[in-house]
Enzyme design. Structure first.
Site, PDB file in Angstrom:
ATOM      1  N   SER A   1      13.681  87.560  87.958  1.00 43.83           N
ATOM      2  CA  SER A   1      12.473  88.381  88.024  1.00 43.83           C
ATOM      3  C   SER A   1      12.255  89.133  86.703  1.00 43.83           C
ATOM      4  CB  SER A   1      12.550  89.323  89.227  1.00 43.83           C
ATOM      5  OG  SER A   1      11.347  90.024  89.410  1.00 43.83           O
TER       6      SER A   1
ATOM      7  N   HIS B   1       6.225  89.093  93.593  1.00 51.13           N
ATOM      8  CA  HIS B   1       6.201  87.630  93.582  1.00 51.13           C
ATOM      9  C   HIS B   1       5.443  87.047  94.779  1.00 51.13           C
ATOM     10  CE1 HIS B   1       8.866  87.994  90.221  1.00 51.13           C
ATOM     11  NE2 HIS B   1       9.696  88.711  90.954  1.00 51.13           N
TER      12      HIS B   1
END
Length: 312
Positions: A86, A190
């Site tokens: 991430s 996300h």
């Protein structure tokens, strides 16, 4: 074959930066980064409480700064591949020479602010699911309206969505899932909920002048290595609203022949996954400067082994 990896949001804990600032030059470096992004990284990394550093706009630049600082403390190392989970992908982009440290921190500051703003629109969150079959779990999450936002491998998927959807998941776990663990993050990262942040990052990316990676850069999007700096930045932009496929990154590490994996500060999460998914690979997590000597020894051992292989 050495892989250097950087953790994502949720790895931070109160005061975790404190011992790192005692290293020579570290406090000055962090002060310069703080000035460049308008955020007191030293304060948040040493004095702020858990709630303060849970704030997305704070947590993300703090994690990138910690990763860069701890990697620099290792000395002049040359990993064969880099990757980040991430927000850790921005740290990895700096490791690979795609962005310099200041540009990486300026980008992550904008990312954190944009994602915090997007998260404020709807009350959302994320929960880790432990155990179960990935296909069964994914289908169940989609039935509940949730997104498998992080497919981490080693039997772990992170679901993301509204708080109501996550409550429904607690009451109706997928078959085979042992536990559902809420994560200390401030939004459904996300997923489609982060779409507003993509436009902000697209604009920020236009001001960057990325270089091509000096080492293999393994992307969260699909686990593939990326050859150009422009493509790395493009993937960093789209990544905030698309799932993290860390399982595919680890498959790529394996295909590349990984023998050692070092996770920068605040390490632990990714080495834990690697221990389960990459048996036989030596792993080390940088948590405090006390771990540096062991990390240097592991890197030296890897470098020696690689040189012997090339000579043979």
């Amino acid at each position: 074959m050495l892989v250097l990896v950087a953790p994502g949001q949720g790895a931070q804990t109160p005061g975790f930066l404190t011992p790192w600032l005692d290293l020579p030059g570290a406090a000055d470096r962090v002060a310069a980064w703080s000035d460049a992004i308008g955020l007191d990284l030293a304060h948040y990394g040493t004095q702020a409480d858990a709630d303060a550093i849970r704030d997305t706009a704070v947590a993300q630049p703090l994690l990138v700064a910690a990763g860069l600082l701890s990697a620099a403390a290792l000395g002049d190392i040359a990993p064969d591949a880099v990757a980040g989970h991430s927000v850790g992908e921005i740290t990895a982009a700096a490791f690979a020479g795609v962005l310099d440290d200041t540009a990486a921190l300026q980008l992550v500051r904008k990312r954190g602010l944009a994602m915090a703003e997007a998260a404020a629109v709807t009350k959302t969150g994320m929960s880790a699911l432990l155990g179960g079959d990935p296909d069964v779990t994914t289908a169940h999450l989609e039935k509940l309206g949730l997104t498998p936002a992080n497919v981490n491998g080693a039997g772990q998927i992170v679901a993301a969505g509204t708080l109501e959807e996550l409550a429904a998941l607690e009451a109706d776990k997928p078959e085979g899932v042992r536990r559902v663990v809420p994560l200390t993050v401030a939004g459904a990262f996300h997923t489609r909920h982060m779409a507003p942040a993509v436009a902000t990052l697209e604009e920020a990316a236009q001001a960057l002048t990325p270089a091509d990676p000096r080492v293999a850069y393994v992307s969260n999007k699909d686990g593939r290595t990326v050859a150009t700096g422009a493509e790395v930045v493009s993937r960093l932009v789209g990544q905030v609203a698309n799932p993290v496929r860390w399982d595919l990154c680890m498959e790529t590490f394996k295909a590349l022949g990984v023998t050692a994996l070092v996770e920068v500060c605040p390490g632990g999460t990714l080495t834990g996954l690697a221990k389960r998914a990459l048996p036989g690979v030596q792993t080390l997590a940088l948590k405090t400067p006390d771990d540096l000597d062991a990390a240097r020894a592991l890197i030296a051992e890897h470098t020696s082994a690689a040189a012997d292989t090339q000579t043979a």
